[in-house]
Design an enzyme around this catalytic site. Structure first.
Site, PDB file in Angstrom:
ATOM      1  N   SER A 261       9.645   4.342   4.789  1.00  0.00           N
ATOM      2  CA  SER A 261       8.354   4.989   4.410  1.00  0.00           C
ATOM      3  C   SER A 261       7.123   3.929   4.695  1.00  0.00           C
ATOM      4  CB  SER A 261       8.334   5.463   3.133  1.00  0.00           C
ATOM      5  OG  SER A 261       8.356   4.260   2.187  1.00  0.00           O
ATOM      6  N   LYS A 262       5.921   4.668   4.311  1.00  0.00           N
ATOM      7  CA  LYS A 262       4.830   3.760   4.780  1.00  0.00           C
ATOM      8  C   LYS A 262       4.880   2.396   4.103  1.00  0.00           C
ATOM      9  CE  LYS A 262       1.019   6.774   6.295  1.00  0.00           C
ATOM     10  NZ  LYS A 262       0.824   8.020   5.700  1.00  0.00           N
ATOM     11  N   ARG A 263       5.173   2.387   2.823  1.00  0.00           N
ATOM     12  CA  ARG A 263       5.283   1.171   2.149  1.00  0.00           C
ATOM     13  C   ARG A 263       6.010  -0.143   2.772  1.00  0.00           C
ATOM     14  NH1 ARG A 263       9.693   0.383  -1.004  1.00  0.00           N
ATOM     15  NH2 ARG A 263      10.971   2.341  -0.936  1.00  0.00           N
ATOM     16  N   GLY A 265       5.642  -0.771   5.719  1.00  0.00           N
ATOM     17  CA  GLY A 265       4.701  -1.289   6.806  1.00  0.00           C
ATOM     18  C   GLY A 265       4.390  -0.217   7.831  1.00  0.00           C
TER      19      GLY A 265
END
Ligand code: GLU
Length: 491
Positions: A261-263, A265
């Site tokens: 997911s976005k977190r 990277g």
């Protein structure tokens, strides 16, 4: 049989790295078999598909060098063909017109839900509870339409959807290239809609018709589509078409094991270009993300195409590891052609203005400094001492090295260096050692002030090559700047 693979992204956002890996696997599998790799843009979802996303996907693939063998096929343009196939299935009796209305279907689901809730009531006799649950189960089960045997329309102008007559009874088995044998019960499949009431095809129909018409023999895609395969295969059967081979690859997970997911990277492939990774490094890294061949870590494109196979794909999800990507990138930066690397580094070097007369120095140093970073900006940064403008700004360490004694030695060395006629590393090194020998100095005693004057304290490799890359004039001028500064402002 000639192999045809495809990548079929939906243009609803960027090309994420999971998609890029899917594209790469399909590309390599096709190359391995001297087959064709095709691209289909699945833009049937008119609300979420955008031309910008299509452009971003094409740009991402282009950057990665995953060029399809034919121009991309746009799925939405083929709606007429999809409808034609649905009609053909009706003729064959494998699909039918279903006159059930949305309201009827909703009422059925509501009733099922009501019965399921009612079964929870306290004090209900067991048999009553069992009866309610059985009825709820029936109502909430995958839909089998009462129109599936092809009954006549309730009214001449009654609206209808076209549904597939789902396979009956028993098990459905898929021998997946990655997941192995996967089974479901036929009763888990509904009479799914092929054409909506407005005549537009559903995604499930479009995928199968397109894959068939494109001659796709192998479908390699994310395992989030595994269940779709069970819904798609009956469409092939209904048309009497050859069913392709399937290989469902586990999705990529973050370093912590959770779904990417976005977190974790950047998810977008092009973000990796912006971060300064080379496309061949990205390809080599993505290749190993969920696929292996012995314990070889890095493959050239030719090697990859030669050995790539479905059996090397892992069933367990791969984890994204940016340190590893950095190592792979560093490997490919070392191998990169000088001209190309120069062009890639140039924008970073010019971030704070034109490089001016530093260009020849950068060009001279480049072949020897390719290993000094894991990304392009990091590598570019290691050339800062060559780009620095005169008079150089000194950092604390450099100031410390330029003591009175240090400057005095530097002034002597400067004369020695001025006399060097062939400005090459070996001659320069020779001049420095003979100066040290004559003055009874160690290399450290002269090296420190020299380095300080030439680099201002910025990191740099061995001093003799640094002198060569700077060129005699610039090197002497940098030394002179420090000697002059020590004298104080000119009177
Ligand atoms: N369009 C689908 C997606 O982007 C892929 C469909 C397929 O590969 O069959 O997830």
């Amino acid at each position: 049989m000639s192999v045809v693979t495809r990548f079929a992204p939906s243009p609803t956002g960027m090309l994420h790295i999971g998609g890029a890996r899917t594209a790469l696997f399909n590309y390599l599998f096709a190359k391995h078999h001297n087959g064709k790799f095709l691209l289909r843009i699945e833009d049937t979802d008119r609300e979420r598909s955008t031309p910008e996303a299509t452009t971003a996907i094409l740009e991402g693939m282009d950057w990665l060098g995953l060029v399809p063998d034919e121009p991309p096929l746009m799925q939405f343009e083929r709606a007429g063909r999809h409808a034609e196939v649905a009609e053909e299935m009706i003729r064959r009796g494998t699909a039918f017109r279903c006159y059930a209305t949305q309201e009827e279907l909703q009422a059925r689901r509501d009733l099922g839900e009501e019965k399921r809730q009612a079964a929870k009531a306290e004090g209900l006799p067991d048999d009553e509870k069992a009866r309610l649950l059985a009825e709820a189960h029936e109502l909430l089960a995958p839909y089998r339409s009462p129109w599936r045997d092809g009954a006549a329309a309730p009214a001449p102008d009654a609206s209808f959807t076209v549904r597939l007559r789902a396979p009956e009874g028993g098990e459905r088995i898929l021998n997946d290239g990655v997941q192995g044998q996967v089974k479901i019960q036929a009763s888990e499949l509904d009479d799914m809609i092929l054409l909506r009431a407005d005549g537009t095809p559903t995604y499930m129909l479009a995928v199968v018709v397109d894959d068939h018409d494109m001659g796709v023999t192998h479908i390699i895609r994310g395992d989030d589509h595994l269940r779709n395969a069970f819904r798609q295969i009956p469409i092939y059967e209904a048309m009497g078409w050859q069913i392709p081979e399937f290989a469902h690859v586990p999705l990529i997970h973050g370093a912590d094991g959770a779904k990417l997911s976005k977190r974790h990277g950047a998810l977008s492939t092009l973000a990796y270009r912006e971060m300064g990774y080379l496309p061949e490094a990205m390809r080599a890294y993505l290749l190993r993300l969920g696929w292996s061949h012995g314990d070889q870590e890095i493959f050239t494109d030719a090697e990859a195409a030669q050995v790539f196979d479905i059996s090397g794909m892992n069933k367990a999800p791969a984890r994204l590891d940016l340190d590893k990507l950095g190592q792979v990138n560093s490997h490919f930066m070392r191998l990169a052609d000088d001209e190309r690397l120069f062009a890639l580094l140039k924008p970073y070097w010019e971030e704070s203005g034109p490089m001016g007369d530093a260009e020849p120095r950068l060009r001279a140093a480049l072949p020897h400094m390719k290993d000094r970073g894991t990304t392009l900006p990091e590598l570019a940064q290691s050339f800062a001492f060559l780009l620095a403008k005169r008079p150089l700004e000194l950092n604390k360490n450099a100031r410390k090295a330029l003591t009175e004694v240090g400057l005095d030695r530097l002034s002597g060395l400067r004369d020695e260096l001025r006399r060097v006629t062939q400005w090459r590393t070996d001659q320069i090194a020779e001049a420095i050692s003979s100066f040290c020998a004559a003055k009874d100095l160690s290399m450290g005693q002269i090296g420190q002030p020299l380095r300080a004057a030439l680099t201002g304290g910025l990191p740099a490799p061995d001093i003799a090559p640094v002198l060569e890359w700077l060129g005699q004039d610039e090197a002497l001028a940098r030394i002179d700047d420090q000697l002059a500064a020590a004298q104080g402002p000119a009177a």
